[in-house]
Design a protein around this motif. Sequence first.
Motif, PDB file in Angstrom:
ATOM      1  N   ALA A 110      41.886  31.981  51.304  1.00  0.00           N
ATOM      2  CA  ALA A 110      40.791  31.518  50.450  1.00  0.00           C
ATOM      3  C   ALA A 110      39.544  32.320  50.793  1.00  0.00           C
ATOM      4  O   ALA A 110      39.139  32.380  51.962  1.00  0.00           O
ATOM      5  N   TRP A 111      38.939  32.927  49.752  1.00  0.00           N
ATOM      6  CA  TRP A 111      37.823  33.834  49.997  1.00  0.00           C
ATOM      7  C   TRP A 111      36.707  33.566  48.986  1.00  0.00           C
ATOM      8  O   TRP A 111      36.931  33.579  47.785  1.00  0.00           O
ATOM      9  N   PRO A 112      35.463  33.339  49.474  1.00  0.00           N
ATOM     10  CA  PRO A 112      34.334  33.152  48.561  1.00  0.00           C
ATOM     11  C   PRO A 112      33.851  34.497  48.033  1.00  0.00           C
ATOM     12  O   PRO A 112      33.700  35.460  48.799  1.00  0.00           O
ATOM     13  N   LEU A 113      33.596  34.564  46.730  1.00  0.00           N
ATOM     14  CA  LEU A 113      33.196  35.814  46.100  1.00  0.00           C
ATOM     15  C   LEU A 113      31.817  35.687  45.461  1.00  0.00           C
ATOM     16  O   LEU A 113      31.447  34.623  44.950  1.00  0.00           O
ATOM     17  N   LEU A 114      31.084  36.781  45.451  1.00  0.00           N
ATOM     18  CA  LEU A 114      29.792  36.820  44.793  1.00  0.00           C
ATOM     19  C   LEU A 114      29.933  37.126  43.304  1.00  0.00           C
ATOM     20  O   LEU A 114      29.097  36.738  42.503  1.00  0.00           O
ATOM     21  N   ARG A 115      30.991  37.842  42.948  1.00  0.00           N
ATOM     22  CA  ARG A 115      31.183  38.227  41.550  1.00  0.00           C
ATOM     23  C   ARG A 115      31.606  37.025  40.711  1.00  0.00           C
ATOM     24  O   ARG A 115      32.359  36.170  41.167  1.00  0.00           O
ATOM     25  N   PRO A 116      31.160  36.968  39.452  1.00  0.00           N
ATOM     26  CA  PRO A 116      31.586  35.878  38.568  1.00  0.00           C
ATOM     27  C   PRO A 116      33.043  36.044  38.156  1.00  0.00           C
ATOM     28  O   PRO A 116      33.617  37.128  38.260  1.00  0.00           O
ATOM     29  N   MET A 117      33.637  34.963  37.676  1.00  0.00           N
ATOM     30  CA  MET A 117      35.054  34.994  37.325  1.00  0.00           C
ATOM     31  C   MET A 117      35.382  36.042  36.269  1.00  0.00           C
ATOM     32  O   MET A 117      36.474  36.616  36.278  1.00  0.00           O
ATOM     33  N   ARG A 118      34.455  36.314  35.367  1.00  0.00           N
ATOM     34  CA  ARG A 118      34.740  37.281  34.300  1.00  0.00           C
ATOM     35  C   ARG A 118      34.940  38.698  34.838  1.00  0.00           C
ATOM     36  O   ARG A 118      35.437  39.579  34.119  1.00  0.00           O
ATOM     37  N   GLU A 119      34.581  38.944  36.090  1.00  0.00           N
ATOM     38  CA  GLU A 119      34.718  40.267  36.686  1.00  0.00           C
ATOM     39  C   GLU A 119      35.877  40.345  37.679  1.00  0.00           C
ATOM     40  O   GLU A 119      35.963  41.297  38.462  1.00  0.00           O
ATOM     41  N   LEU A 120      36.792  39.380  37.641  1.00  0.00           N
ATOM     42  CA  LEU A 120      37.856  39.315  38.644  1.00  0.00           C
ATOM     43  C   LEU A 120      39.225  39.771  38.126  1.00  0.00           C
ATOM     44  O   LEU A 120      40.223  39.645  38.833  1.00  0.00           O
ATOM     45  N   ALA A 121      39.285  40.324  36.907  1.00  0.00           N
ATOM     46  CA  ALA A 121      40.588  40.703  36.345  1.00  0.00           C
ATOM     47  C   ALA A 121      41.312  41.721  37.213  1.00  0.00           C
ATOM     48  O   ALA A 121      42.545  41.707  37.313  1.00  0.00           O
ATOM     49  N   GLY A 122      40.562  42.604  37.860  1.00  0.00           N
ATOM     50  CA  GLY A 122      41.192  43.629  38.687  1.00  0.00           C
ATOM     51  C   GLY A 122      41.489  43.206  40.110  1.00  0.00           C
ATOM     52  O   GLY A 122      42.045  43.994  40.891  1.00  0.00           O
ATOM     53  N   LEU A 123      41.159  41.962  40.474  1.00  0.00           N
ATOM     54  CA  LEU A 123      41.327  41.533  41.866  1.00  0.00           C
ATOM     55  C   LEU A 123      42.784  41.584  42.342  1.00  0.00           C
ATOM     56  O   LEU A 123      43.035  42.055  43.457  1.00  0.00           O
ATOM     57  N   PRO A 124      43.782  41.127  41.560  1.00  0.00           N
ATOM     58  CA  PRO A 124      45.168  41.225  42.048  1.00  0.00           C
ATOM     59  C   PRO A 124      45.580  42.661  42.359  1.00  0.00           C
ATOM     60  O   PRO A 124      46.320  42.909  43.319  1.00  0.00           O
ATOM     61  N   LEU A 125      45.091  43.612  41.576  1.00  0.00           N
ATOM     62  CA  LEU A 125      45.432  45.010  41.812  1.00  0.00           C
ATOM     63  C   LEU A 125      44.753  45.536  43.069  1.00  0.00           C
ATOM     64  O   LEU A 125      45.351  46.290  43.849  1.00  0.00           O
ATOM     65  N   ALA A 126      43.491  45.118  43.294  1.00  0.00           N
ATOM     66  CA  ALA A 126      42.788  45.516  44.508  1.00  0.00           C
ATOM     67  C   ALA A 126      43.494  44.963  45.745  1.00  0.00           C
ATOM     68  O   ALA A 126      43.614  45.644  46.771  1.00  0.00           O
ATOM     69  N   VAL A 127      43.965  43.728  45.657  1.00  0.00           N
ATOM     70  CA  VAL A 127      44.720  43.129  46.767  1.00  0.00           C
ATOM     71  C   VAL A 127      46.014  43.914  46.999  1.00  0.00           C
ATOM     72  O   VAL A 127      46.400  44.173  48.151  1.00  0.00           O
ATOM     73  N   GLY A 128      46.689  44.316  45.930  1.00  0.00           N
ATOM     74  CA  GLY A 128      47.896  45.126  46.075  1.00  0.00           C
ATOM     75  C   GLY A 128      47.617  46.430  46.798  1.00  0.00           C
ATOM     76  O   GLY A 128      48.392  46.860  47.669  1.00  0.00           O
TER      77      GLY A 128
END
Length: 271
Positions: free
Chosen positions: A76-94
């Motif tokens: 679980a990680w708190p983020l500063l970016r809004p949800m609308r900017e998180l589409a690429g997060l799964p790829l960044a984690v990969g």
Amino acid sequence: MNVSLSVDAIAAGAAAADVVIDIVGETASTNADLLARIGQLRQPTLLVAESQTAGRGRAGRAWLSGAGDSLTFSLAWPLLRPMRELAGLPLAVGVALAETLAQLDVPVRLKWPNDLLIGDAKLAGILIETALEKNGDQQVWAVIGVGMNLALPPALAQQIGRPAAALSPALAQDRNHLLGRLLGGLANALRQFDREGFAAFKARWNGLHAWRGKTVQIIDQGRVEREGVATGVDDQGCLLIMTENGMAPVLAGDVSLRMKDEGDVTHAVAG
């Protein structure tokens, strides 16, 4: 025999991750457990389970594993970016997981949007769920679930029914070192994602793209919605495929990706 999980040993491997680490013997879903704790968490938190009984994945799939055969954890990680900017997060984690495994001499490639492959076989999967903490700050949390195969007994491989891979016994034996390294890589990547967004990961993901140049099909609710040649991902993390009508971006959602003339090789991811 796997080394017992240890908070201190995981933390030592993670260097300066500054993450609370919890270990449980068994739970239904580490993702569900952390989502239930949103609002109570005060800093990034890792929950790792010796065994999950109801691990969840995209589109309602399940993560299949036997006791000790998988590394199953959620962060679980708190983020500063809004949800609308998180589409690429799964790829960044990969990218973070693949680059960390490369440092451990594991040659991993990435299959859009959330799988890690060795050759054509799936080693690990990612499930990210987001939540908004309902307080004055409206804090966005990402809960990142990872399931990684440590071993593939014949019965489990038959149950999965699709090409699957596992880590070498030597690497899989010390789960604390492995998990610590993965946690450290994830922490660094999440901080970078918060600062720079997916732009910092796009070229790195494309360099690890397992199906680049392959003819693929986009499957939505069992139907082929689109077909073309996979070329990479764009600035938002959408898959780019060259179709008869030109380049088309595909947003992950609940669609599946498969190579043309093959069965759907996407199987469940952890959570």
